[in-house]
Write a protein that holds these residues in place. Structure first.
Motif, PDB file in Angstrom:
ATOM      1  N   GLY A 183       0.665  -1.168  -0.036  1.00 58.92           N
ATOM      2  CA  GLY A 183      -0.068   0.097  -0.049  1.00 58.92           C
ATOM      3  C   GLY A 183       0.656   1.246  -0.143  1.00 58.92           C
ATOM      4  O   GLY A 183       0.385   2.189   0.257  1.00 58.92           O
ATOM      5  N   TYR A 184       2.165   1.307  -0.482  1.00 54.43           N
ATOM      6  CA  TYR A 184       2.834   2.234  -0.407  1.00 54.43           C
ATOM      7  C   TYR A 184       3.389   2.693  -1.832  1.00 54.43           C
ATOM      8  O   TYR A 184       3.404   1.724  -2.962  1.00 54.43           O
ATOM      9  N   GLU A 185       3.699   3.920  -2.257  1.00 52.04           N
ATOM     10  CA  GLU A 185       4.525   4.300  -3.568  1.00 52.04           C
ATOM     11  C   GLU A 185       5.461   5.256  -3.127  1.00 52.04           C
ATOM     12  O   GLU A 185       5.603   6.098  -2.069  1.00 52.04           O
ATOM     13  N   ARG A 223       4.693   7.442   0.321  1.00 49.21           N
ATOM     14  CA  ARG A 223       3.450   7.746   0.996  1.00 49.21           C
ATOM     15  C   ARG A 223       2.495   6.552   0.806  1.00 49.21           C
ATOM     16  O   ARG A 223       2.724   5.833  -0.179  1.00 49.21           O
ATOM     17  N   PHE A 224       1.420   6.814   1.347  1.00 53.97           N
ATOM     18  CA  PHE A 224       0.360   5.750   1.358  1.00 53.97           C
ATOM     19  C   PHE A 224      -0.330   5.935  -0.049  1.00 53.97           C
ATOM     20  O   PHE A 224      -0.683   6.888  -0.598  1.00 53.97           O
ATOM     21  N   ILE A 225      -0.749   4.755  -0.939  1.00 51.64           N
ATOM     22  CA  ILE A 225      -1.599   4.870  -2.179  1.00 51.64           C
ATOM     23  C   ILE A 225      -2.791   5.443  -1.522  1.00 51.64           C
ATOM     24  O   ILE A 225      -3.419   6.139  -2.526  1.00 51.64           O
ATOM     25  N   MET A 254       9.000   2.516   5.462  1.00 50.22           N
ATOM     26  CA  MET A 254       7.568   2.319   5.709  1.00 50.22           C
ATOM     27  C   MET A 254       7.279   2.934   7.090  1.00 50.22           C
ATOM     28  O   MET A 254       6.034   3.555   7.263  1.00 50.22           O
ATOM     29  N   MET A 255       8.092   2.822   8.028  1.00 45.75           N
ATOM     30  CA  MET A 255       7.870   3.495   9.269  1.00 45.75           C
ATOM     31  C   MET A 255       7.574   5.012   9.409  1.00 45.75           C
ATOM     32  O   MET A 255       6.804   5.713  10.205  1.00 45.75           O
ATOM     33  N   MET A 256       8.403   5.600   8.491  1.00 43.59           N
ATOM     34  CA  MET A 256       8.310   7.052   8.527  1.00 43.59           C
ATOM     35  C   MET A 256       7.482   7.718   7.528  1.00 43.59           C
ATOM     36  O   MET A 256       7.321   8.801   7.361  1.00 43.59           O
ATOM     37  N   THR A 257       6.569   6.922   6.826  1.00 44.08           N
ATOM     38  CA  THR A 257       5.629   7.382   6.005  1.00 44.08           C
ATOM     39  C   THR A 257       4.451   8.147   6.751  1.00 44.08           C
ATOM     40  O   THR A 257       4.110   7.812   7.964  1.00 44.08           O
ATOM     41  N   GLY A 258       4.256   9.398   6.216  1.00 43.03           N
ATOM     42  CA  GLY A 258       3.415  10.487   6.983  1.00 43.03           C
ATOM     43  C   GLY A 258       4.030  11.340   7.815  1.00 43.03           C
ATOM     44  O   GLY A 258       3.631  12.050   8.552  1.00 43.03           O
TER      45      GLY A 258
END
Length: 357
Positions: A70-72, A84-86, A314-318
């Motif tokens: 679910g990431y791009e 970021r999240f798709i 992935m942890m730092m997304t957002g």
């Protein structure tokens, strides 16, 4: 006339050749079977890092891991790509999914092994090194020093940091010293000894809420500044806390979540869930002080994860990655070298400072 081999010599040659091929196999372990190995060898992009892992391209990670999770990729940044999240999950879904996992029965005998499918997910489709080291900490651990917070307030911050793990906690002191906490309210995740709470107060925080399963006997004179709440109760009232904290802190806690050491249900993305829960309750622009073991991506099952470029993204997304601190320097440090070192034998922990975006 060429020399003819005897039958004994032929058998010996076959055996040596087989051993040679097996040695090659273990020297270049495939990520997704023989086909994957051939693909990597074919494009000559392999750079061996250690006996466990190989360099991979970002394109491969997008195809085999990030998109499916679910990431791009937003930006190709070094040493960690920016994601970021798709389709970003709502806070309601984040907390509902967490409660489904948390309400499963605890185990008094955490599993030493899990199914191949589940381990495939835990190791991010085998992009993490897997090492087995077992521990059973399913019995409740007892909190300590909550009734002597006034005494801890007199300790030097460096000494408080040493209450954690081999002085690595001093990195949290360095991070808080460089990032203003005066008159700010904070959330602490996972805390048997109140060293993070005391550090926060010493650096100017006005109030602290600690999320902890154990009942904490907080010294009476500090109960107007420090309070605690059970994780189940906190998640059941999550709407009350959305966008309410100026900062959050967690040190040597999140890397354990979902691996079963403490009797909790196995959850391949338990650490990612926890980070997103924290993000939900931080104010926009709020800071997260995150203490983690850093090195090549690895899972030491059932103890903890080691965070490398793949999982950290992935942890730092957002979040925006502001700085990183070690126990050895007041100034922020670069992780380029550390992120390429094997961290499975020792827990080399750093404090990352992230800002909610």
């Amino acid at each position: 006339m060429p020399r003819l081999y005897s039958n004994r010599e032929k058998y010996l040659l076959i055996i040596v050749t087989l051993f040679y091929l097996i040695a090659l196999w273990y020297d270049f372990p495939p990520t997704n079977g023989l086909l994957k190995l051939k693909e990597r060898l074919g494009d000559f992009k392999i750079t061996r890092r250690n006996i466990y892992q190989e360099d991979v391209t970002l394109e491969e990670l997008v195809d085999n891991l990030y998109t499916k999770s679910g990431y791009e990729v937003v930006k190709v940044t070094s040493p960690v790509p920016t994601l970021r999240f798709i389709q970003g999950p709502t806070c309601e879904k984040i907390f509902d999914d967490w409660k489904l996992i948390a309400n499963k029965p605890k185990s008094e005998n955490p599993p030493r092994r899990v199914s191949n499918k589940l381990m495939f997910d835990i190791t991010m489709s085998n992009y993490s090194t897997l090492v087995y080291k077992y521990r059973n900490n399913s019995k409740k651990q007892k909190p300590a020093k909550w009734d002597i917070i006034s005494e801890l307030m007199t300790w030097k911050s460096e000494v408080l940091g040493a209450l954690s793990y081999s002085f690595d906690g001093v990195s949290l002191h360095h991070a808080m010293k460089e990032n203003e906490l005066s008159n700010k309210n904070g959330l602490i995740v996972g805390s048997l000894i109140p060293w993070v709470e005391v550090l926060s107060l010493k650096h100017g925080a006005s109030s602290i809420l600690t999320i902890e399963y154990n009942t904490l006997n907080i010294e009476e004179r500090f109960r107007d500044r420090i309070s605690s709440i059970n994780p189940i109760k906190f998640s059941g009232n999550w709407e009350k806390y959305v966008d309410s904290f100026d900062f959050a802190a967690s040190f040597s806690s999140i890397e354990h979540i979902g691996l079963g050491q403490f009797g909790e249900p196995i959850d391949a993305i338990g650490d990612l869930r926890e980070i997103q829960k924290i993000r939900c309750v931080l104010k926009p622009g709020g800071l997260l002080f995150l203490g983690l073991p850093i090195g090549l991506d690895a899972v030491v099952f059932n103890l903890h994860r080691v965070y490398g470029p793949i999982r950290l993204a992935m942890m730092m997304t957002g979040f925006e990655w502001i700085a990183t601190y070690s126990s050895e320097s007041y100034s922020s440090v670069k992780l380029d070298k550390v992120l390429r070192e094997d961290g499975t034998d020792s827990k080399n922990q750093f404090t990352l400072v992230l800002r909610k975006i």
